[in-house]
Design a protein around this motif. Structure first.
Motif, PDB file in Angstrom:
ATOM      1  N   LEU A 118       0.829  -1.206   0.000  1.00 26.88           N
ATOM      2  CA  LEU A 118       0.000   0.000   0.000  1.00 26.88           C
ATOM      3  C   LEU A 118       0.865   1.258   0.000  1.00 26.88           C
ATOM      4  CD1 LEU A 118      -2.877  -0.927   2.487  1.00 26.88           C
ATOM      5  CD2 LEU A 118      -3.066  -0.561   0.018  1.00 26.88           C
ATOM      6  N   VAL A 119       1.951   1.233   0.768  1.00 21.06           N
ATOM      7  CA  VAL A 119       2.868   2.387   0.808  1.00 21.06           C
ATOM      8  C   VAL A 119       3.496   2.596  -0.565  1.00 21.06           C
ATOM      9  CG1 VAL A 119       5.022   3.278   1.770  1.00 21.06           C
ATOM     10  CG2 VAL A 119       3.338   2.197   3.276  1.00 21.06           C
ATOM     11  N   VAL A 120       3.931   1.493  -1.192  1.00 21.98           N
ATOM     12  CA  VAL A 120       4.528   1.590  -2.528  1.00 21.98           C
ATOM     13  C   VAL A 120       3.499   2.119  -3.523  1.00 21.98           C
ATOM     14  CG1 VAL A 120       5.528   0.284  -4.453  1.00 21.98           C
ATOM     15  CG2 VAL A 120       6.218  -0.219  -2.107  1.00 21.98           C
ATOM     16  N   GLY A 121       2.268   1.632  -3.412  1.00 21.18           N
ATOM     17  CA  GLY A 121       1.208   2.113  -4.285  1.00 21.18           C
ATOM     18  C   GLY A 121       0.964   3.597  -4.112  1.00 21.18           C
ATOM     19  N   TYR A 122       1.050   4.060  -2.866  1.00 15.79           N
ATOM     20  CA  TYR A 122       0.880   5.494  -2.592  1.00 15.79           C
ATOM     21  C   TYR A 122       2.035   6.292  -3.184  1.00 15.79           C
ATOM     22  CZ  TYR A 122       0.715   9.881   0.016  1.00 15.79           C
ATOM     23  OH  TYR A 122       0.683  11.206   0.362  1.00 15.79           O
ATOM     24  N   LEU A 123       3.263   5.803  -3.004  1.00 12.46           N
ATOM     25  CA  LEU A 123       4.442   6.512  -3.499  1.00 12.46           C
ATOM     26  C   LEU A 123       4.473   6.572  -5.026  1.00 12.46           C
ATOM     27  CD1 LEU A 123       7.181   5.163  -1.043  1.00 12.46           C
ATOM     28  CD2 LEU A 123       6.056   7.403  -1.007  1.00 12.46           C
ATOM     29  N   THR A 124       3.975   5.539  -5.668  1.00 15.67           N
ATOM     30  CA  THR A 124       3.951   5.524  -7.140  1.00 15.67           C
ATOM     31  C   THR A 124       2.678   6.174  -7.686  1.00 15.67           C
ATOM     32  OG1 THR A 124       2.963   3.302  -7.148  1.00 15.67           O
ATOM     33  CG2 THR A 124       5.372   3.439  -7.289  1.00 15.67           C
ATOM     34  N   ASN A 125       1.854   6.680  -6.757  1.00 19.71           N
ATOM     35  CA  ASN A 125       0.629   7.407  -7.112  1.00 19.71           C
ATOM     36  C   ASN A 125      -0.329   6.547  -7.935  1.00 19.71           C
ATOM     37  OD1 ASN A 125      -1.016   9.691  -6.985  1.00 19.71           O
ATOM     38  ND2 ASN A 125      -0.321  10.440  -8.963  1.00 19.71           N
ATOM     39  N   ILE A 126      -0.420   5.286  -7.597  1.00 16.30           N
ATOM     40  CA  ILE A 126      -1.269   4.384  -8.364  1.00 16.30           C
ATOM     41  C   ILE A 126      -2.738   4.796  -8.282  1.00 16.30           C
ATOM     42  CG2 ILE A 126      -1.592   2.722  -6.475  1.00 16.30           C
ATOM     43  CD1 ILE A 126      -1.447   0.501  -8.556  1.00 16.30           C
ATOM     44  N   PHE A 127      -3.149   5.285  -7.111  1.00 14.75           N
ATOM     45  CA  PHE A 127      -4.555   5.654  -6.926  1.00 14.75           C
ATOM     46  C   PHE A 127      -4.875   6.937  -7.710  1.00 14.75           C
ATOM     47  CE2 PHE A 127      -2.798   3.758  -3.001  1.00 14.75           C
ATOM     48  CZ  PHE A 127      -3.447   2.533  -3.074  1.00 14.75           C
ATOM     49  N   GLY A 128      -3.946   7.891  -7.678  1.00 17.92           N
ATOM     50  CA  GLY A 128      -4.150   9.126  -8.437  1.00 17.92           C
ATOM     51  C   GLY A 128      -4.172   8.871  -9.930  1.00 17.92           C
ATOM     52  N   ASN A 129      -3.279   7.985 -10.388  1.00 19.09           N
ATOM     53  CA  ASN A 129      -3.237   7.665 -11.815  1.00 19.09           C
ATOM     54  C   ASN A 129      -4.515   6.976 -12.277  1.00 19.09           C
ATOM     55  OD1 ASN A 129      -0.672   8.733 -12.242  1.00 19.09           O
ATOM     56  ND2 ASN A 129       0.351   6.825 -11.648  1.00 19.09           N
ATOM     57  N   VAL A 130      -5.077   6.125 -11.412  1.00 21.37           N
ATOM     58  CA  VAL A 130      -6.348   5.461 -11.752  1.00 21.37           C
ATOM     59  C   VAL A 130      -7.446   6.492 -11.956  1.00 21.37           C
ATOM     60  CG1 VAL A 130      -8.207   4.017 -10.831  1.00 21.37           C
ATOM     61  CG2 VAL A 130      -5.838   3.246 -10.670  1.00 21.37           C
ATOM     62  N   MET A 131      -7.507   7.484 -11.058  1.00 22.91           N
ATOM     63  CA  MET A 131      -8.545   8.508 -11.160  1.00 22.91           C
ATOM     64  C   MET A 131      -8.362   9.371 -12.409  1.00 22.91           C
ATOM     65  SD  MET A 131     -10.490   7.752  -8.778  1.00 22.91           S
ATOM     66  CE  MET A 131     -11.638   9.104  -9.105  1.00 22.91           C
ATOM     67  N   VAL A 132      -7.102   9.695 -12.733  1.00 18.55           N
ATOM     68  CA  VAL A 132      -6.836  10.507 -13.923  1.00 18.55           C
ATOM     69  C   VAL A 132      -7.270   9.757 -15.184  1.00 18.55           C
ATOM     70  CG1 VAL A 132      -5.037  11.529 -15.363  1.00 18.55           C
ATOM     71  CG2 VAL A 132      -4.955  11.818 -12.882  1.00 18.55           C
ATOM     72  N   VAL A 133      -6.917   8.466 -15.245  1.00 11.86           N
ATOM     73  CA  VAL A 133      -7.298   7.652 -16.401  1.00 11.86           C
ATOM     74  C   VAL A 133      -8.818   7.523 -16.474  1.00 11.86           C
ATOM     75  CG1 VAL A 133      -7.217   5.332 -17.403  1.00 11.86           C
ATOM     76  CG2 VAL A 133      -5.129   6.383 -16.479  1.00 11.86           C
ATOM     77  N   TYR A 134      -9.440   7.310 -15.316  1.00  9.55           N
ATOM     78  CA  TYR A 134     -10.894   7.167 -15.276  1.00  9.55           C
ATOM     79  C   TYR A 134     -11.578   8.421 -15.813  1.00  9.55           C
ATOM     80  CZ  TYR A 134     -15.619   7.153 -13.336  1.00  9.55           C
ATOM     81  OH  TYR A 134     -16.969   7.245 -13.186  1.00  9.55           O
TER      82      TYR A 134
END
Length: 275
Positions: A118-134
């Protein structure tokens, strides 16, 4: 014991006491029935609220039986550590308590790598990138819907897709590595629980990691890989037989428990080197 001796001993071990194996099989079937029945009944709760209670009770019963089975497998590991040739008998209360402790061990050894991922996902901005793509896809779909058939994928959306792919790749790689490593740690933790009966000893991640080096990293990896390969081959062979002679498929309820005995006996024999 060397790896070949461990495999030979562990593979024959479950057949030494068919009665105990049968008890394990029957308990597994009962737990499975309660689990399926509980989930189905719980779903019916959206139609009849009373079903929520019955479904929840069935799932809890399945979980309680599962703790007994889990605790028993720890006793199989213990028999290997003690180089005991006899298949252990069920000791219901002890098996239940040990199974509950093993449940705690499983949670801890899952939470640690999950938190890091989860920390790595946060650091790589995986959640933000998902929202941008969405939002980019929604915008593109809206433009197409209103009749702009010449709309192309924007540079921003293209970059967002690339960023998402990179973050998913990095996070996925880290997740795979961590969960494989911690699965080895958890195996040692279960052996420590069997050897000491202490939950705190089993939860000592650093000592569990050291146990791998004490036994020998190569030996641990080779044995576990062999156990996985043998189990997979046995499952494949019986699946082929069942496809040819469907009536024999009833034997499938015995195969998985037999392999569970085999795998846990092998872990115990492996850990006996340092016990």
């Amino acid at each position: 014991m060397d790896v070949i001796e461990i495999i030979k001993d562990a593979f024959v071990f479950p057949s030494k006491d068919p009665k105990t194996l049968l008890i394990y099989v029957l308990l597994s079937i009962v737990a499975g029935v309660f689990s399926v029945l509980g989930i189905f009944t719980y779903i019916l709760g959206f139609i009849n609220p009373e079903c929520f209670l019955f479904g929840g009770m069935a799932v809890i019963l399945s979980m309680l039986i599962g703790w007994v089975l889990s605790g028993y497998l720890i006793s199989v590991i213990k028999s290997g550590i003690g180089l005991d040739d006899e298949v252990p008998e069920f000791e219901w209360w002890d098996n239940f308590i040990t199974g509950f402790n093993n449940f705690i061990v499983s949670i801890v050894y899952f939470i640690i790598p999950a938190f890091v991922v989860l920390v790595v996902g946060y650091l790589t901005n995986i959640f933000g990138n998902v929202m941008v793509v969405y939002h980019g896809i929604v915008s593109q779909a809206h433009n197409a819907y209103v009749g702009n058939s010449t709309v192309l994928v924007s540079d921003a959306l293209s970059q967002a897709i690339v960023n998402l792919a990179v973050s998913l790749a990095v996070t996925g790689t880290v997740a795979l590595i961590l969960f494989v490593i911690f699965s080895f740690f958890q195996t040692m933790a279960e052996a420590r629980l069997a050897n000491t009966g202490s939950l705190s000893e089993a939860l000592n991640v650093f000592e569990a990691a050291k146990d791998i080096s004490r036994i020998g990293v190569g030996k641990v990896i080779i044995l576990i890989l062999l156990v996985i390969i043998i189990a997979a081959v046995v499952e494949m062979v019986f699946s082929a037989v069942f496809s040819i002679v469907p009536i024999l498929a009833i034997l499938s309820v015995v195969i998985t428990p037999y392999l569970a005995f085999f795998a846990n006996r092998a872990i115990g024999l492996l850990y006996s080197d340092i016990a």
